[in-house]
Design a protein around this motif. Structure first.
Motif, PDB file in Angstrom:
ATOM      1  N   ALA A 111       0.812  -1.213   0.000  1.00 26.65           N
ATOM      2  CA  ALA A 111       0.000   0.000   0.000  1.00 26.65           C
ATOM      3  C   ALA A 111       0.850   1.269   0.000  1.00 26.65           C
ATOM      4  O   ALA A 111       0.371   2.335  -0.402  1.00 26.65           O
ATOM      5  N   LYS A 112       2.105   1.155   0.444  1.00 27.43           N
ATOM      6  CA  LYS A 112       3.023   2.295   0.354  1.00 27.43           C
ATOM      7  C   LYS A 112       3.465   2.533  -1.083  1.00 27.43           C
ATOM      8  O   LYS A 112       3.843   3.650  -1.450  1.00 27.43           O
ATOM      9  N   CYS A 113       3.413   1.481  -1.877  1.00 18.94           N
ATOM     10  CA  CYS A 113       3.892   1.549  -3.260  1.00 18.94           C
ATOM     11  C   CYS A 113       2.786   1.773  -4.283  1.00 18.94           C
ATOM     12  O   CYS A 113       3.014   2.391  -5.330  1.00 18.94           O
ATOM     13  N   PHE A 114       1.591   1.253  -4.001  1.00 18.23           N
ATOM     14  CA  PHE A 114       0.480   1.317  -4.946  1.00 18.23           C
ATOM     15  C   PHE A 114      -0.808   1.632  -4.197  1.00 18.23           C
ATOM     16  O   PHE A 114      -0.966   1.229  -3.042  1.00 18.23           O
ATOM     17  N   PRO A 115      -1.776   2.305  -4.856  1.00 20.65           N
ATOM     18  CA  PRO A 115      -3.110   2.394  -4.258  1.00 20.65           C
ATOM     19  C   PRO A 115      -3.644   0.986  -4.036  1.00 20.65           C
ATOM     20  O   PRO A 115      -3.610   0.162  -4.950  1.00 20.65           O
ATOM     21  N   THR A 116      -4.104   0.699  -2.823  1.00 20.43           N
ATOM     22  CA  THR A 116      -4.477  -0.674  -2.460  1.00 20.43           C
ATOM     23  C   THR A 116      -5.852  -0.707  -1.809  1.00 20.43           C
ATOM     24  O   THR A 116      -6.145   0.093  -0.919  1.00 20.43           O
ATOM     25  N   SER A 117      -6.675  -1.651  -2.237  1.00 20.79           N
ATOM     26  CA  SER A 117      -8.030  -1.805  -1.703  1.00 20.79           C
ATOM     27  C   SER A 117      -8.269  -3.254  -1.315  1.00 20.79           C
ATOM     28  O   SER A 117      -7.780  -4.170  -1.981  1.00 20.79           O
ATOM     29  N   ILE A 118      -9.039  -3.447  -0.248  1.00 19.03           N
ATOM     30  CA  ILE A 118      -9.464  -4.790   0.152  1.00 19.03           C
ATOM     31  C   ILE A 118     -10.970  -4.867  -0.045  1.00 19.03           C
ATOM     32  O   ILE A 118     -11.723  -4.084   0.533  1.00 19.03           O
ATOM     33  N   ILE A 119     -11.396  -5.790  -0.902  1.00 23.22           N
ATOM     34  CA  ILE A 119     -12.815  -5.951  -1.228  1.00 23.22           C
ATOM     35  C   ILE A 119     -13.272  -7.297  -0.699  1.00 23.22           C
ATOM     36  O   ILE A 119     -12.821  -8.346  -1.171  1.00 23.22           O
ATOM     37  N   LYS A 128     -11.797  -4.368   8.406  1.00 17.16           N
ATOM     38  CA  LYS A 128     -10.835  -3.372   8.884  1.00 17.16           C
ATOM     39  C   LYS A 128     -10.272  -3.786  10.241  1.00 17.16           C
ATOM     40  O   LYS A 128      -9.085  -3.589  10.529  1.00 17.16           O
ATOM     41  N   GLU A 129     -11.108  -4.375  11.081  1.00 21.16           N
ATOM     42  CA  GLU A 129     -10.658  -4.866  12.385  1.00 21.16           C
ATOM     43  C   GLU A 129      -9.621  -5.973  12.219  1.00 21.16           C
ATOM     44  O   GLU A 129      -8.654  -6.054  12.984  1.00 21.16           O
ATOM     45  N   PHE A 130      -9.802  -6.828  11.215  1.00 20.78           N
ATOM     46  CA  PHE A 130      -8.842  -7.886  10.944  1.00 20.78           C
ATOM     47  C   PHE A 130      -7.524  -7.325  10.383  1.00 20.78           C
ATOM     48  O   PHE A 130      -6.439  -7.732  10.786  1.00 20.78           O
ATOM     49  N   VAL A 131      -7.631  -6.409   9.438  1.00 22.96           N
ATOM     50  CA  VAL A 131      -6.453  -5.937   8.701  1.00 22.96           C
ATOM     51  C   VAL A 131      -5.638  -4.921   9.508  1.00 22.96           C
ATOM     52  O   VAL A 131      -4.409  -4.931   9.483  1.00 22.96           O
ATOM     53  N   GLN A 132      -6.327  -4.003  10.171  1.00 19.80           N
ATOM     54  CA  GLN A 132      -5.666  -3.037  11.059  1.00 19.80           C
ATOM     55  C   GLN A 132      -4.657  -2.141  10.339  1.00 19.80           C
ATOM     56  O   GLN A 132      -3.594  -1.836  10.875  1.00 19.80           O
ATOM     57  N   LEU A 133      -4.997  -1.710   9.151  1.00 18.26           N
ATOM     58  CA  LEU A 133      -4.143  -0.782   8.414  1.00 18.26           C
ATOM     59  C   LEU A 133      -4.933   0.459   8.038  1.00 18.26           C
ATOM     60  O   LEU A 133      -6.122   0.368   7.711  1.00 18.26           O
ATOM     61  N   SER A 134      -4.268   1.595   8.061  1.00 20.97           N
ATOM     62  CA  SER A 134      -4.957   2.858   7.773  1.00 20.97           C
ATOM     63  C   SER A 134      -4.652   3.382   6.375  1.00 20.97           C
ATOM     64  O   SER A 134      -5.188   4.424   5.976  1.00 20.97           O
ATOM     65  N   ASN A 135      -3.787   2.700   5.629  1.00 19.05           N
ATOM     66  CA  ASN A 135      -3.398   3.212   4.311  1.00 19.05           C
ATOM     67  C   ASN A 135      -3.997   2.428   3.159  1.00 19.05           C
ATOM     68  O   ASN A 135      -3.454   2.398   2.056  1.00 19.05           O
ATOM     69  N   VAL A 136      -5.123   1.757   3.408  1.00 18.61           N
ATOM     70  CA  VAL A 136      -5.807   1.023   2.338  1.00 18.61           C
ATOM     71  C   VAL A 136      -7.275   1.426   2.282  1.00 18.61           C
ATOM     72  O   VAL A 136      -7.838   1.940   3.252  1.00 18.61           O
ATOM     73  N   TYR A 137      -7.888   1.208   1.129  1.00 21.15           N
ATOM     74  CA  TYR A 137      -9.329   1.355   0.984  1.00 21.15           C
ATOM     75  C   TYR A 137      -9.989   0.073   1.490  1.00 21.15           C
ATOM     76  O   TYR A 137      -9.476  -1.028   1.269  1.00 21.15           O
ATOM     77  N   TYR A 138     -11.151   0.207   2.116  1.00 25.48           N
ATOM     78  CA  TYR A 138     -11.909  -0.959   2.555  1.00 25.48           C
ATOM     79  C   TYR A 138     -13.254  -0.959   1.847  1.00 25.48           C
ATOM     80  O   TYR A 138     -13.993   0.032   1.885  1.00 25.48           O
ATOM     81  N   ALA A 139     -13.581  -2.078   1.216  1.00 24.96           N
ATOM     82  CA  ALA A 139     -14.876  -2.250   0.558  1.00 24.96           C
ATOM     83  C   ALA A 139     -15.518  -3.506   1.128  1.00 24.96           C
ATOM     84  O   ALA A 139     -15.119  -4.622   0.784  1.00 24.96           O
ATOM     85  N   GLY A 140     -16.472  -3.335   2.018  1.00 22.53           N
ATOM     86  CA  GLY A 140     -17.142  -4.467   2.640  1.00 22.53           C
ATOM     87  C   GLY A 140     -18.432  -4.823   1.942  1.00 22.53           C
ATOM     88  O   GLY A 140     -18.872  -4.153   1.007  1.00 22.53           O
ATOM     89  N   SER A 141     -19.060  -5.907   2.404  1.00 23.52           N
ATOM     90  CA  SER A 141     -20.347  -6.354   1.861  1.00 23.52           C
ATOM     91  C   SER A 141     -20.307  -6.492   0.343  1.00 23.52           C
ATOM     92  O   SER A 141     -21.197  -6.039  -0.364  1.00 23.52           O
ATOM     93  N   HIS A 142     -19.233  -7.104  -0.165  1.00 23.29           N
ATOM     94  CA  HIS A 142     -19.045  -7.307  -1.604  1.00 23.29           C
ATOM     95  C   HIS A 142     -19.029  -5.987  -2.368  1.00 23.29           C
ATOM     96  O   HIS A 142     -19.496  -5.903  -3.492  1.00 23.29           O
ATOM     97  N   GLY A 143     -18.488  -4.937  -1.730  1.00 21.43           N
ATOM     98  CA  GLY A 143     -18.360  -3.646  -2.397  1.00 21.43           C
ATOM     99  C   GLY A 143     -19.522  -2.720  -2.178  1.00 21.43           C
ATOM    100  O   GLY A 143     -19.568  -1.632  -2.770  1.00 21.43           O
ATOM    101  N   MET A 144     -20.474  -3.084  -1.329  1.00 22.77           N
ATOM    102  CA  MET A 144     -21.627  -2.221  -1.069  1.00 22.77           C
ATOM    103  C   MET A 144     -21.359  -1.212   0.051  1.00 22.77           C
ATOM    104  O   MET A 144     -22.235  -0.449   0.425  1.00 22.77           O
TER     105      MET A 144
END
Length: 335
Positions: A111-119, A128-144
């Motif tokens: 995520a420091k090198c590229f825009p990064t999202s977790i879908i 977000k609770e699992f990943v615990q990172l502040s420099n990524v996009y989070y898309a939950g509920s299959h992107g909803m």
């Protein structure tokens, strides 16, 4: 032209076939959905005889890493990652699908090198609770339910001030109502577990006695069938209730590219790593662009439109570490 053309042999595959859905036909907790009703599912063509022959059609992203980075050298790579089965192993208890410290570090470096999202099919808050990172996009509920990291977009950009993007927001009251009814419906079935993913509700039955599986399924189906605004999809040991809107992980990928200002860019290569059927919608978007890196995570042959593969989460970790290292070496070279 992107890697689809340079690996054209990967596109010469048997047409996907469909068959009755059962627990062995689907993949993991991340709540698979193949775009069909709950009665049909995409199944592996019988001609796929072994993992080795399957990998010939979907080469290892580690083995072809040099080709991938050669294609990406003068382009802007945007990284998209599934969670369950990709960043964390599949586990019996969905509340214990923890990612390792090593994986967290790898995602942080990427995520420091590229825009990064977790879908993910999980709720945005849960992943977000699992990943615990502040420099990524989070898309939950299959992107909803999509939220950008702080300062990810310019403050002058309207989207930076809108908070989470939630295309199914109007369904929330009805979803909460269904959740209460579902809890009452399955309360007496030992081992049944309800997971509130905000814009979709998952009913897990991994720990339910086999003799009670059909009873649970019928109860959930009966509750949903008279609600035309909702649909029921079925994954491995999980039933999922979600709004009947035209929105999936592929739409989320397009939305995130647009948010980043890359929707019409000719030099952007999306890289998506995922392991279940909901990720096929994102692979389809990349295939439609004819450029990018759709990567399926699987240790068994399965029908997919992904061009590349990784065997398991350990290979995902190795790939992400190598990707970050490559980008940093490229950056330092041009300083």
């Amino acid at each position: 032209m992107g890697l689809q053309m340079s690996h054209s042999n990967m596109q010469k595959k048997v047409k996907p076939c469909y068959g009755p859905l059962n627990d062995d036909d689907v993949d993991d907790h991340d709540n698979n959905d193949n775009g069909t009703s709950g009665s049909l599912a995409l199944i592996n063509p019988p001609v796929v005889a072994s993992y080795d022959s399957w990998v010939m059609q979907h080469p290892s992203a580690l083995d072809t890493f040099d080709s991938i980075t050669k294609e990406a050298k003068w382009k802007k790579v945007v990284v998209f990652l599934d969670y369950d089965g990709t960043l964390s192993p599949i586990v019996e208890d969905p509340d214990k699908a923890f990612m390792s410290a090593e994986m967290r570090m790898a995602v942080r470096e990427v995520a420091k090198c590229f825009p990064t999202s977790i879908i993910s099919g999980r709720s945005r808050e849960k992943v977000k609770e699992f990943v615990q990172l502040s420099n990524v996009y989070y898309a939950g509920s299959h992107g909803m339910d999509i939220l950008a990291p702080p300062r990810a977009v310019k403050s002058s950009d309207k989207k930076a001030n809108e908070g989470a993007f939630q295309p199914a927001k109007l369904y929330l009251p009805a979803i909460q109502e269904i959740s209460v009814e579902l809890e009452d419906t399955i309360r007496d079935i030992q081992g049944a577990m309800l997971e509130d993913n905000k814009f979709c509700i998952s009913v897990h039955y991994r720990q339910v006695q086999p003799k009670d599986h059909e009873v649970l399924k019928q109860r959930v189906k009966s509750l949903v069938e008279n609600r035309p605004d909702f649909r029921l999809t079925e994954g491995k040991m999980v039933l999922e209730v979600r709004p009947s809107i035209e929105w999936n992980k592929g739409d989320a990928l397009n939305y995130l590219l647009d948010t980043l200002g890359f929707s019409n860019s000719k030099d952007v290569l999306p890289l998506y790593i995922g392991d279940d059927r909901t990720d096929e919608d994102a692979f389809k978007v990349i295939a439609g662009r004819h450029e990018g890196f759709p990567i399926i995570v699987s240790s068994i042959p399965k029908d997919t439109i992904a061009w590349y593969s990784l065997r398991d989460t350990s290979e995902v970790l190795a790939f992400l570490l190598r990707l970050a290292k490559w980008k940093k070496s490229e950056t330092s070279f041009f300083k």
